[in-house]
Design a protein around this motif. Structure first.
Motif, PDB file in Angstrom:
ATOM      1  N   GLN A 176       0.828  -1.199   0.000  1.00  0.00           N
ATOM      2  CA  GLN A 176       0.000   0.000   0.000  1.00  0.00           C
ATOM      3  C   GLN A 176       0.865   1.252   0.000  1.00  0.00           C
ATOM      4  OE1 GLN A 176      -2.536  -0.544   3.403  1.00  0.00           O
ATOM      5  NE2 GLN A 176      -4.130  -1.576   2.235  1.00  0.00           N
ATOM      6  N   ILE A 177       1.952   1.229   0.819  1.00  0.00           N
ATOM      7  CA  ILE A 177       2.846   2.383   0.867  1.00  0.00           C
ATOM      8  C   ILE A 177       3.516   2.577  -0.480  1.00  0.00           C
ATOM      9  CG2 ILE A 177       4.988   3.260   1.882  1.00  0.00           C
ATOM     10  CD1 ILE A 177       4.132   1.986   4.513  1.00  0.00           C
ATOM     11  N   ARG A 178       3.970   1.462  -1.083  1.00  0.00           N
ATOM     12  CA  ARG A 178       4.607   1.564  -2.391  1.00  0.00           C
ATOM     13  C   ARG A 178       3.644   2.100  -3.438  1.00  0.00           C
ATOM     14  NH1 ARG A 178       7.805  -4.256  -2.623  1.00  0.00           N
ATOM     15  NH2 ARG A 178       9.466  -3.724  -1.138  1.00  0.00           N
ATOM     16  N   LEU A 179       2.390   1.643  -3.363  1.00  0.00           N
ATOM     17  CA  LEU A 179       1.397   2.105  -4.334  1.00  0.00           C
ATOM     18  C   LEU A 179       1.139   3.595  -4.181  1.00  0.00           C
ATOM     19  CD1 LEU A 179      -0.612   1.311  -6.543  1.00  0.00           C
ATOM     20  CD2 LEU A 179      -2.287   0.841  -4.746  1.00  0.00           C
ATOM     21  N   ARG A 180       1.018   4.046  -2.931  1.00  0.00           N
ATOM     22  CA  ARG A 180       0.787   5.468  -2.695  1.00  0.00           C
ATOM     23  C   ARG A 180       1.980   6.292  -3.146  1.00  0.00           C
ATOM     24  NH1 ARG A 180      -0.730   6.276   3.320  1.00  0.00           N
ATOM     25  NH2 ARG A 180      -1.055   8.412   2.641  1.00  0.00           N
ATOM     26  N   LYS A 181       3.197   5.796  -2.861  1.00  0.00           N
ATOM     27  CA  LYS A 181       4.384   6.519  -3.300  1.00  0.00           C
ATOM     28  C   LYS A 181       4.430   6.620  -4.818  1.00  0.00           C
ATOM     29  CE  LYS A 181       7.753   6.039   0.416  1.00  0.00           C
ATOM     30  NZ  LYS A 181       9.097   5.560   0.795  1.00  0.00           N
ATOM     31  N   ALA A 182       4.119   5.500  -5.487  1.00  0.00           N
ATOM     32  CA  ALA A 182       4.150   5.517  -6.955  1.00  0.00           C
ATOM     33  C   ALA A 182       3.120   6.493  -7.504  1.00  0.00           C
ATOM     34  CB  ALA A 182       3.890   4.110  -7.493  1.00  0.00           C
ATOM     35  N   GLU A 183       1.953   6.535  -6.877  1.00  0.00           N
ATOM     36  CA  GLU A 183       0.896   7.438  -7.334  1.00  0.00           C
ATOM     37  C   GLU A 183       1.333   8.894  -7.187  1.00  0.00           C
ATOM     38  OE1 GLU A 183      -3.586   8.824  -5.970  1.00  0.00           O
ATOM     39  OE2 GLU A 183      -2.695   6.997  -5.151  1.00  0.00           O
ATOM     40  N   PHE A 184       1.901   9.238  -6.025  1.00  0.00           N
ATOM     41  CA  PHE A 184       2.299  10.618  -5.805  1.00  0.00           C
ATOM     42  C   PHE A 184       3.521  11.004  -6.628  1.00  0.00           C
ATOM     43  CE2 PHE A 184       0.047   9.943  -1.652  1.00  0.00           C
ATOM     44  CZ  PHE A 184      -0.997  10.794  -1.961  1.00  0.00           C
ATOM     45  N   GLU A 185       4.423  10.034  -6.837  1.00  0.00           N
ATOM     46  CA  GLU A 185       5.579  10.333  -7.684  1.00  0.00           C
ATOM     47  C   GLU A 185       5.152  10.585  -9.121  1.00  0.00           C
ATOM     48  OE1 GLU A 185       8.087   7.027  -7.062  1.00  0.00           O
ATOM     49  OE2 GLU A 185       8.710   7.649  -5.056  1.00  0.00           O
ATOM     50  N   ASN A 230       1.640  17.318   0.920  1.00  0.00           N
ATOM     51  CA  ASN A 230       1.525  16.854   2.305  1.00  0.00           C
ATOM     52  C   ASN A 230       1.712  15.344   2.416  1.00  0.00           C
ATOM     53  OD1 ASN A 230       0.776  17.676   5.132  1.00  0.00           O
ATOM     54  ND2 ASN A 230      -0.834  16.183   4.774  1.00  0.00           N
ATOM     55  N   GLU A 231       1.102  14.587   1.507  1.00  0.00           N
ATOM     56  CA  GLU A 231       1.186  13.130   1.562  1.00  0.00           C
ATOM     57  C   GLU A 231       2.603  12.638   1.261  1.00  0.00           C
ATOM     58  OE1 GLU A 231      -1.352  10.602   2.351  1.00  0.00           O
ATOM     59  OE2 GLU A 231      -1.685  12.491   3.364  1.00  0.00           O
ATOM     60  N   ARG A 232       3.276  13.259   0.295  1.00  0.00           N
ATOM     61  CA  ARG A 232       4.639  12.828  -0.022  1.00  0.00           C
ATOM     62  C   ARG A 232       5.587  13.099   1.142  1.00  0.00           C
ATOM     63  NH1 ARG A 232       7.161  15.405  -3.822  1.00  0.00           N
ATOM     64  NH2 ARG A 232       5.648  17.016  -4.363  1.00  0.00           N
ATOM     65  N   ILE A 233       5.392  14.205   1.842  1.00  0.00           N
ATOM     66  CA  ILE A 233       6.217  14.480   3.024  1.00  0.00           C
ATOM     67  C   ILE A 233       5.951  13.444   4.100  1.00  0.00           C
ATOM     68  CG2 ILE A 233       6.621  16.124   4.899  1.00  0.00           C
ATOM     69  CD1 ILE A 233       6.042  18.363   2.888  1.00  0.00           C
ATOM     70  N   ARG A 234       4.679  13.107   4.326  1.00  0.00           N
ATOM     71  CA  ARG A 234       4.346  12.100   5.349  1.00  0.00           C
ATOM     72  C   ARG A 234       4.926  10.732   5.000  1.00  0.00           C
ATOM     73  NH1 ARG A 234      -2.023  13.003   7.032  1.00  0.00           N
ATOM     74  NH2 ARG A 234      -1.741  14.935   8.209  1.00  0.00           N
ATOM     75  N   LEU A 235       4.822  10.356   3.732  1.00  0.00           N
ATOM     76  CA  LEU A 235       5.334   9.052   3.316  1.00  0.00           C
ATOM     77  C   LEU A 235       6.844   8.955   3.492  1.00  0.00           C
ATOM     78  CD1 LEU A 235       3.257   8.336   0.085  1.00  0.00           C
ATOM     79  CD2 LEU A 235       3.191   7.044   2.205  1.00  0.00           C
ATOM     80  N   ASN A 236       7.553  10.048   3.260  1.00  0.00           N
ATOM     81  CA  ASN A 236       9.014  10.006   3.315  1.00  0.00           C
ATOM     82  C   ASN A 236       9.575  10.281   4.702  1.00  0.00           C
ATOM     83  OD1 ASN A 236      10.251   9.673   0.464  1.00  0.00           O
ATOM     84  ND2 ASN A 236       8.596  11.127   0.115  1.00  0.00           N
ATOM     85  N   PHE A 237       8.893  11.112   5.506  1.00  0.00           N
ATOM     86  CA  PHE A 237       9.481  11.541   6.771  1.00  0.00           C
ATOM     87  C   PHE A 237       8.636  11.229   8.000  1.00  0.00           C
ATOM     88  CE2 PHE A 237      11.193  14.738   3.648  1.00  0.00           C
ATOM     89  CZ  PHE A 237      12.478  14.197   3.606  1.00  0.00           C
ATOM     90  N   GLY A 238       7.394  10.777   7.827  1.00  0.00           N
ATOM     91  CA  GLY A 238       6.583  10.441   8.993  1.00  0.00           C
ATOM     92  C   GLY A 238       5.363  11.331   9.132  1.00  0.00           C
ATOM     93  N   GLU A 239       4.408  10.875   9.963  1.00  0.00           N
ATOM     94  CA  GLU A 239       3.113  11.521  10.081  1.00  0.00           C
ATOM     95  C   GLU A 239       3.187  12.883  10.768  1.00  0.00           C
ATOM     96  OE1 GLU A 239       0.089  10.550   9.001  1.00  0.00           O
ATOM     97  OE2 GLU A 239       0.983   8.849   7.966  1.00  0.00           O
ATOM     98  N   LYS A 240       4.216  13.142  11.577  1.00  0.00           N
ATOM     99  CA  LYS A 240       4.248  14.407  12.309  1.00  0.00           C
ATOM    100  C   LYS A 240       4.754  15.571  11.450  1.00  0.00           C
ATOM    101  CE  LYS A 240       8.815  13.949  14.495  1.00  0.00           C
ATOM    102  NZ  LYS A 240       9.516  13.962  15.786  1.00  0.00           N
ATOM    103  N   PHE A 241       5.201  15.277  10.234  1.00  0.00           N
ATOM    104  CA  PHE A 241       5.645  16.331   9.333  1.00  0.00           C
ATOM    105  C   PHE A 241       4.604  16.521   8.229  1.00  0.00           C
ATOM    106  CE2 PHE A 241       9.488  14.429  11.139  1.00  0.00           C
ATOM    107  CZ  PHE A 241      10.071  15.560  11.712  1.00  0.00           C
ATOM    108  N   GLY A 242       4.706  17.661   7.521  1.00  0.00           N
ATOM    109  CA  GLY A 242       3.745  17.965   6.467  1.00  0.00           C
ATOM    110  C   GLY A 242       3.591  19.463   6.319  1.00  0.00           C
ATOM    111  N   ILE A 243       2.395  19.899   5.938  1.00  0.00           N
ATOM    112  CA  ILE A 243       2.162  21.327   5.723  1.00  0.00           C
ATOM    113  C   ILE A 243       1.085  21.838   6.664  1.00  0.00           C
ATOM    114  CG2 ILE A 243       2.825  21.142   3.301  1.00  0.00           C
ATOM    115  CD1 ILE A 243      -0.132  21.417   2.562  1.00  0.00           C
ATOM    116  N   SER A 244       1.143  23.143   6.945  1.00  0.00           N
ATOM    117  CA  SER A 244       0.104  23.837   7.702  1.00  0.00           C
ATOM    118  C   SER A 244      -0.216  25.140   6.969  1.00  0.00           C
ATOM    119  CB  SER A 244       0.566  24.119   9.137  1.00  0.00           C
ATOM    120  OG  SER A 244       1.714  24.951   9.138  1.00  0.00           O
TER     121      SER A 244
END
Length: 483
Positions: free
Chosen positions: A270-279, A447-461
């Motif tokens: 699932q993570i790989r699929l989401r990464k591929a989609e966002f990439e 936001n999703e690409r940041i979360r996938l690469n660095f974790g849920e506590k990072f992203g945008i506000s």
């Protein structure tokens, strides 16, 4: 001597332990013991049948879908010939496992699932035959690829889900049988205690010790299966008392391990699929931006503004170079800012009457990492949804600052801003991952690409005041190239 007797007893089967027990009982209890042995034999057969069913089901490859899909793809692209392909072997092995499972299960639901599995395998054989026939006829690559995508991959997914459902319900039936077996034995123990108390005082010791040695692992098994049913897959059954219990312990632990592997595999996929989609979304360049830029270059050339043409072509070249960036997904802040600068230089030529910009990011942040094409979509949002919707000169400012646990890149504009209700909707859709509108999909993607690469506590506000402007902050962790 005592230890040898204890070891011999522990290594005995349940039936032998019961024989030891009734040999010490008096004749009036012999009839009851025969009845007891019969029930134990029936329950033991049910246990063994379910255990064997679980063991055989565990032989079904967790990678069957991936292996079969990949082997079919190799056949379609003619990386393997029809003779070299192992599709027949894979189907025969899967059919063999399904036929063995039919010998063990008595559940109507699981029999129905096995029938479905056989139909899926039959369909896979049909699809394989069509592909092979198309290969023989030639010039049907697109047809074969459509069969592979729309038929083979769907059926292998259904087959895999069916086998996993079979395994799950076999374990559930095993738990139910364990509960009934425990109730039966509790009643038996009570009868033993009453009978032995009335006949002979010394028999109390045996009536306690022997049933306890049998029910203890069953009780532990019940506790483990209860925890597994609640979703706790970290438990293991380690009771060692009797051949059947040992086999059950090994089979149950193997089954839990395989379920864990399956869950990890599904999560990873699932993570790989989401990464591929966002990439994929990340690499898509807005065609209107390219068309408008080329139109501007043509207009400048026709106006004789050679220097501006050279500058704009250089910025466009730098923009695409940074977009590709040798296929790297994670780049330095410096490289990302160069990409944003090229974009703003192009847009400033087009919107010179309404756009000013400045990039003021501290140099010490240049070495840290960021997903490629993260800042540019936010700058684009600021231009098209903020500045263009407000009269007068617009300003976009890209800055950076350190904060607790990492740092932040901020994109600030003095555009039209966002009203409170719309701002709340945008925040909710990004937080709860429901991007229904295209105009926030860029923010969602970032936001999703940041979360996938660095974790849920990072992203945008996002902070915004309607009529005054908007500030989007990109929160990132410290991390340098080469780490």
């Amino acid at each position: 001597m005592k230890e040898k007797i204890k070891q011999l007893y522990n290594n005995s089967t349940l039936a032998v332990k019961i024989r030891y027990f009734y040999l010490m009982l008096l004749v009036p209890i012999m009839i009851f013991l025969v009845f007891l042995l019969y029930n134990l034999w029936v329950v033991n057969r049910s246990y063994e049948s379910m255990i064997n069913s679980s063991v055989v089901a565990s032989e079904f490859s967790l990678d069957f879908k991936k292996d079969f899909d990949y082997e079919t793809y190799l056949l379609i692209v003619e990386n393997k010939s029809i003779e070299e392909a192992k599709l027949d072997d894979m189907l025969n092995e899967a059919n063999h496992i399904v036929e063995r499972l039919e010998e063990f299960t008595n559940s109507r639901e699981n029999i129905s699932r096995l029938n479905s599995a056989k139909k899926y395998l039959k369909n896979l054989g049909i699809y394989k035959g069509r592909i092979e026939q198309n290969l023989i006829e030639g010039n049907k690559y697109e047809v074969n690829l459509e069969i592979w995508e729309n038929d083979v991959q769907i059926v292998t997914s259904l087959l895999q889900d069916t086998i996993f459902q079979y395994i799950y319900y076999e374990i559930s039936d095993l738990q139910q049988l364990s509960t009934e077996y425990q109730k039966f034995f509790v009643g038996t123990v009570r009868f033993f205690l009453i009978a032995f108390a009335c006949i002979f005082v010394s028999i109390l010791f045996f009536s306690y010790y022997i049933p306890l040695s049998i029910t203890r692992p069953i009780r532990k098994l019940s506790e483990v299966t209860d925890q597994v049913a609640k979703g706790d897959l970290s438990v293991r059954f380690d009771a060692r008392s009797g051949v059947e219990v040992n086999r059950l312990s090994d089979s149950l632990n193997t089954m839990i391990d395989k379920i864990n592997e399956l869950l990890e595999q599904v999560t990873t996929e699932q993570i790989r699929l989401r990464k591929a989609e966002f990439e994929l979304l990340q690499t898509q360049i807005n065609p209107h931006f390219l068309y408008n830029t080329l139109d501007t270059i043509i207009w400048l050339a026709e106006a004789g503004k050679q220097r501006e043409v050279v500058g704009m072509v250089g910025s466009l070249s730098e923009f695409f170079r940074a977009s590709l960036n040798q296929g790297k997904d994670i780049i330095s802040i410096r490289e990302e800012l160069q990409h944003v600068k090229s974009y703003l230089e192009i847009q400033q030529v087009r919107y010179q009457d309404i756009l000013k910009y400045e990039i003021q990011v501290p140099g010490e942040l240049d070495k840290y990492l960021i997903p490629k094409i993260t800042i540019q979509p936010i700058v684009e949002n600021a231009l098209y949804h903020g500045i263009k919707n407000k009269r007068g000169l617009g300003r976009i400012r890209v800055s950076g600052k350190e904060e607790e646990g990492g740092f932040a890149i901020q994109v600030e504009d003095n555009g039209i801003g966002i009203n409170e209700e719309r701002l709340r909707q945008v925040r909710d859709k990004i937080q709860y991952r429901t991007p229904a509108e295209n105009d926030i999909y860029g923010l969602y993607n970032v936001n999703e690409r940041i979360r996938l690469n660095f974790g849920e506590k990072f992203g945008i506000s996002i902070e915004s005041v309607y009529g005054e402007g908007t500030v989007v902050s990109i929160h990132l962790p410290y991390g340098e190239k080469g780490e």
